[in-house]
Design an enzyme around this catalytic site. Structure first.
Site, PDB file in Angstrom:
ATOM      1  N   LYS A  36       0.858  -1.191   0.000  1.00 45.13           N
ATOM      2  CA  LYS A  36       0.000   0.000   0.000  1.00 45.13           C
ATOM      3  C   LYS A  36       0.883   1.226   0.000  1.00 45.13           C
ATOM      4  O   LYS A  36       2.022   1.178   0.466  1.00 45.13           O
ATOM      5  CB  LYS A  36      -0.877   0.016   1.253  1.00 45.13           C
ATOM      6  CG  LYS A  36      -2.095   0.900   1.144  1.00 45.13           C
ATOM      7  CD  LYS A  36      -3.226   0.157   0.479  1.00 45.13           C
ATOM      8  CE  LYS A  36      -4.424   1.031   0.214  1.00 45.13           C
ATOM      9  NZ  LYS A  36      -5.603   0.234  -0.181  1.00 45.13           N
ATOM     10  N   ASP A  69      -7.150   4.344  -4.496  1.00 50.17           N
ATOM     11  CA  ASP A  69      -7.739   4.211  -3.161  1.00 50.17           C
ATOM     12  C   ASP A  69      -8.356   5.587  -2.884  1.00 50.17           C
ATOM     13  O   ASP A  69      -8.579   6.360  -3.829  1.00 50.17           O
ATOM     14  CB  ASP A  69      -6.670   3.828  -2.102  1.00 50.17           C
ATOM     15  CG  ASP A  69      -7.298   3.377  -0.777  1.00 50.17           C
ATOM     16  OD1 ASP A  69      -7.768   2.240  -0.708  1.00 50.17           O
ATOM     17  OD2 ASP A  69      -7.350   4.184   0.175  1.00 50.17           O
TER      18      ASP A  69
HETATM   19  P1  NDP Z   1     -13.005   7.793  -2.707  1.00 52.23           P
HETATM   20  O1  NDP Z   1     -11.956   8.800  -2.490  1.00 52.23           O
HETATM   21  O2  NDP Z   1     -13.549   7.567  -4.068  1.00 52.23           O
HETATM   22  O3  NDP Z   1     -14.255   8.066  -1.748  1.00 52.23           O
HETATM   23  C1  NDP Z   1     -14.107   8.140  -0.361  1.00 52.23           C
HETATM   24  C2  NDP Z   1     -15.424   8.591   0.224  1.00 52.23           C
HETATM   25  O4  NDP Z   1     -15.366   8.542   1.630  1.00 52.23           O
HETATM   26  C3  NDP Z   1     -15.761  10.028  -0.134  1.00 52.23           C
HETATM   27  O5  NDP Z   1     -17.145  10.170  -0.190  1.00 52.23           O
HETATM   28  C4  NDP Z   1     -15.171  10.805   1.032  1.00 52.23           C
HETATM   29  O6  NDP Z   1     -15.784  12.057   1.228  1.00 52.23           O
HETATM   30  C5  NDP Z   1     -15.430   9.865   2.176  1.00 52.23           C
HETATM   31  N1  NDP Z   1     -14.354   9.997   3.175  1.00 52.23           N
HETATM   32  C6  NDP Z   1     -13.042   9.764   3.008  1.00 52.23           C
HETATM   33  N2  NDP Z   1     -12.347  10.020   4.117  1.00 52.23           N
HETATM   34  C7  NDP Z   1     -13.243  10.412   5.004  1.00 52.23           C
HETATM   35  C8  NDP Z   1     -13.140  10.811   6.340  1.00 52.23           C
HETATM   36  N3  NDP Z   1     -11.964  10.865   6.993  1.00 52.23           N
HETATM   37  N4  NDP Z   1     -14.295  11.164   6.972  1.00 52.23           N
HETATM   38  C9  NDP Z   1     -15.478  11.108   6.322  1.00 52.23           C
HETATM   39  N5  NDP Z   1     -15.629  10.747   5.040  1.00 52.23           N
HETATM   40  C10 NDP Z   1     -14.525  10.391   4.398  1.00 52.23           C
HETATM   41  O7  NDP Z   1     -12.403   6.431  -2.119  1.00 52.23           O
HETATM   42  P2  NDP Z   1     -12.891   4.935  -2.367  1.00 52.23           P
HETATM   43  O8  NDP Z   1     -14.361   4.878  -2.554  1.00 52.23           O
HETATM   44  O9  NDP Z   1     -12.000   4.345  -3.382  1.00 52.23           O
HETATM   45  O10 NDP Z   1     -12.497   4.264  -0.976  1.00 52.23           O
HETATM   46  C11 NDP Z   1     -13.419   4.148   0.117  1.00 52.23           C
HETATM   47  C12 NDP Z   1     -12.944   3.043   1.052  1.00 52.23           C
HETATM   48  O11 NDP Z   1     -12.902   1.802   0.347  1.00 52.23           O
HETATM   49  C13 NDP Z   1     -11.536   3.210   1.636  1.00 52.23           C
HETATM   50  O12 NDP Z   1     -11.503   2.632   2.920  1.00 52.23           O
HETATM   51  C14 NDP Z   1     -10.673   2.391   0.692  1.00 52.23           C
HETATM   52  O13 NDP Z   1      -9.479   1.998   1.305  1.00 52.23           O
HETATM   53  C15 NDP Z   1     -11.600   1.219   0.438  1.00 52.23           C
HETATM   54  N6  NDP Z   1     -11.375   0.423  -0.761  1.00 52.23           N
HETATM   55  C16 NDP Z   1     -11.279   0.978  -1.998  1.00 52.23           C
HETATM   56  C17 NDP Z   1     -11.100   0.186  -3.109  1.00 52.23           C
HETATM   57  C18 NDP Z   1     -11.083   0.753  -4.489  1.00 52.23           C
HETATM   58  O14 NDP Z   1     -10.993  -0.040  -5.434  1.00 52.23           O
HETATM   59  N7  NDP Z   1     -11.183   2.054  -4.684  1.00 52.23           N
HETATM   60  C19 NDP Z   1     -10.957  -1.259  -2.985  1.00 52.23           C
HETATM   61  C20 NDP Z   1     -11.139  -1.765  -1.656  1.00 52.23           C
HETATM   62  C21 NDP Z   1     -11.320  -0.942  -0.592  1.00 52.23           C
HETATM   63  P3  NDP Z   1     -15.481  13.315   0.254  1.00 52.23           P
HETATM   64  O15 NDP Z   1     -16.318  13.053  -0.982  1.00 52.23           O
HETATM   65  O16 NDP Z   1     -15.936  14.495   1.016  1.00 52.23           O
HETATM   66  O17 NDP Z   1     -14.024  13.259  -0.014  1.00 52.23           O
HETATM   67  O1  2IT Z   2      -7.968  -1.496  -0.703  1.00 47.13           O
HETATM   68  C1  2IT Z   2      -7.909  -1.988  -1.855  1.00 47.13           C
HETATM   69  O2  2IT Z   2      -8.015  -3.198  -2.037  1.00 47.13           O
HETATM   70  C2  2IT Z   2      -7.723  -1.078  -2.979  1.00 47.13           C
HETATM   71  N1  2IT Z   2      -7.661   0.128  -2.774  1.00 47.13           N
HETATM   72  C3  2IT Z   2      -7.559  -1.629  -4.368  1.00 47.13           C
HETATM   73  C4  2IT Z   2      -6.156  -2.104  -4.602  1.00 47.13           C
HETATM   74  C5  2IT Z   2      -5.836  -2.517  -6.023  1.00 47.13           C
HETATM   75  O3  2IT Z   2      -4.659  -2.829  -6.243  1.00 47.13           O
HETATM   76  O4  2IT Z   2      -6.715  -2.525  -6.886  1.00 47.13           O
END
Ligand code: NDP
Ligand code: 2IT
Length: 448
Positions: free
Chosen positions: A126, A166
């Site tokens: 990561k 992420d």
């Molecule tokens: P994005 O940046 O696309 O979206 C994150 C969302 O969560 C936004 O709506 C953001 O608000 C909100 N957010 C982030 N940080 C905070 C905080 N500290 N307090 C309140 N709201 C918060 O990220 P992802 O959707 O990609 O990721 C979301 C979660 O999923 C994370 O935990 C990530 O690690 C996990 N994840 C992501 C994967 C991926 O493929 N993208 C895969 C597996 C897990 P705002 O719009 O205001 O920024």
């Molecule tokens: O938390 C996760 O699994 C991710 N943000 C996706 C990682 C990836 O390599 O697609």
């Protein structure tokens, strides 16, 4: 002291001020207790646990870039290459002001077991930075990404370490990062996943984490004689994971009534309008208050300290899809009081340990993120396969594979929990099933 307790104490002592990392390690080690105790002498002699909780390599670097006013800004860059026993390091890059080494280590540690659960050959890693893309111009984001990759490109490659998106890292950032890697290294290779479709990206990667979460949730409910049809679902977050989770839940017949961002949350009794949400979050990069302004059936609630947001809404299924520790014990109590049936994590470690325990003790079906959000990284691995064979598969082909992978994860975590006498404990099942494959590979490869 038992071996598990000794190693946990060592982690706390050697990694001060990294509470999220301690939390992630604690959850895994507690689940493994029964497995470790059965082979304690062997694991202890090989220092298997000490090795698995210690990253193979941690890169920390300076990221200087020039803002639109001509001022030089400096951010911290991180890449933790945690474990390569079963494949090249694989995991996203988080861009958020809260990023520090402890956060990246917790995410990298989780990634080891998650990637193992996918059944695909990917190790755990990561990275990220405390850079905040919010409010920055495209040129500033490009300047940051180019500087970040100028250093990172020395340590990554299609067969060594393959970053992805992420929080804060989406299609725009991946594009700038890929361009700079190609320019410096002179290699057109699958060094990043989540790429655009015109330059080696995979169809369905954008949707994969959210869709995968729902494929797993659906498998869980079916196994318990239920279905998503007609269920009320609450979702937190409004980013990549949340948006496509909402979309797939609706396709499966659920009514999704909430979403949230860092400034507030929406309750829409008529169901979240995904197209409107995408326009606000993916195109305009605006705040959720705009959603309520555009849709009369929606209520917008500003985020306040101590307020429990979406978890106070009555629902059958809750899907936390924003960030770590966003669902605490009080939230879990509110969900249980409202009769929640299942909680499946879309984000990484969104539920605190106390909340997880309370949900499980209250009989709520609970699936941890390392199993339920693995569809994103699994589809990244499918993107790597397509890049290697220089082919692109159809949306349907990738989506079908994703569905099969998620159903398989559910089957495996369920079977592992049962085998070790903890039927229905999917936290234990996920940690045990994920661990056993990595431990076996580490043992086979000797002391490295
Ligand atoms: P994005 O940046 O696309 O979206 C994150 C969302 O969560 C936004 O709506 C953001 O608000 C909100 N957010 C982030 N940080 C905070 C905080 N500290 N307090 C309140 N709201 C918060 O990220 P992802 O959707 O990609 O990721 C979301 C979660 O999923 C994370 O935990 C990530 O690690 C996990 N994840 C992501 C994967 C991926 O493929 N993208 C895969 C597996 C897990 P705002 O719009 O205001 O920024
Ligand atoms: O938390 C996760 O699994 C991710 N943000 C996706 C990682 C990836 O390599 O697609």
């Amino acid at each position: 002291m038992s071996y598990v307790d000794e190693v946990y104490a060592m982690v706390v002592e050697k990694n001060p001020a990294q509470p999220e990392f301690h939390q992630a390690v604690k959850e895994v080690l507690e689940s493994l207790r029964v497995v470790i105790e059965a082979h304690e002498d062997e694991y202890r002699k090989d220092a298997l646990l000490e090795r698995i909780v210690t990253p193979e390599r941690q890169l920390l670097f300076r990221v200087p870039w020039v803002d639109d006013k001509g001022q030089v800004q400096v951010n911290n860059g991180y890449r933790v290459q945690f474990n390569s026993a079963i494949g090249p390091y694989k995991g996203g890059l988080r861009l958020h002001p809260s990023v520090n080494l402890g956060i990246i280590k917790f995410l990298g540690f989780e990634q080891i077991f998650k990637n193992s659960l996918t059944g695909l050959p990917i190790g755990g890693g990561k990275g990220g930075s405390d850079f905040d893309p919010k409010g920055k111009s495209d040129r500033e984001v490009m300047a940051f990404c180019q500087s970040f990759m100028t250093e990172l490109c020395k340590y990554i490659g299609a067969d060594t370490d393959v970053p992805a998106g992420d929080i804060g890292t989406g299609a725009r950032e991946i594009g700038y990062l890929f361009g700079q890697y190609k320019r410096i290294r002179g290699l057109y290779e699958g060094v990043l996943t989540g790429k655009g479709l015109s330059y080696g990206g995979s169809l369905a990667r954008t949707e994969a984490t959210g869709y995968g979460l729902l494929y797993l949730t659906n498998a869980l409910l079916q196994d318990h004689g239920q279905s998503l049809s007609g269920k009320t679902v609450v979702v937190s977050g409004a980013g990549n994971v949340a948006i496509y989770a909402i979309q797939k839940a609706q396709q499966l017949g659920a009514n999704v009534v909430t979403c949230s961002d860092s400034t507030g949350w929406i309750y829409d009794k008529d169901g979240i309008d995904v197209e409107l949400l995408k326009e606000i979050k993916e195109v305009k990069r605006a705040r959720l208050s705009e959603y309520a302004a555009a849709k009369p059936s929606a209520e917008y609630h500003e985020k306040k300290n101590g307020e429990h947001g979406v978890w106070t809404v009555k629902c059958d299924v809750a899907l936390p899809c924003a960030t770590q520790n966003e669902l605490d014990l009080d939230d879990a109590k509110a969900l249980v009081a409202n009769g929640v049936y299942a909680v499946c994590e879309g984000a990484n470690m969104p539920t605190t340990l106390e909340a997880t325990e309370f949900l499980q003790k209250s009989g709520v079906l609970f699936v941890p993120g390392k199993a339920s959000n693995a569809g994103g990284v699994a589809t990244s691995a499918l993107e790597m396969s397509q890049n290697s064979e220089r082919l692109s598969w159809s949306f349907e082909e990738v989506d079908q594979k994703l569905k099969g992978i998620m159903e398989n994860i559910y089957k495996n975590i369920s079977a592992a929990a049962k085998e070790y006498g903890m039927e229905g404990n999917y936290v234990a099942g996920a940690n045990i099933a994920g661990f056993l494959k990595v431990a076996d590979a580490m043992k086979a490869q000797g002391i490295v």
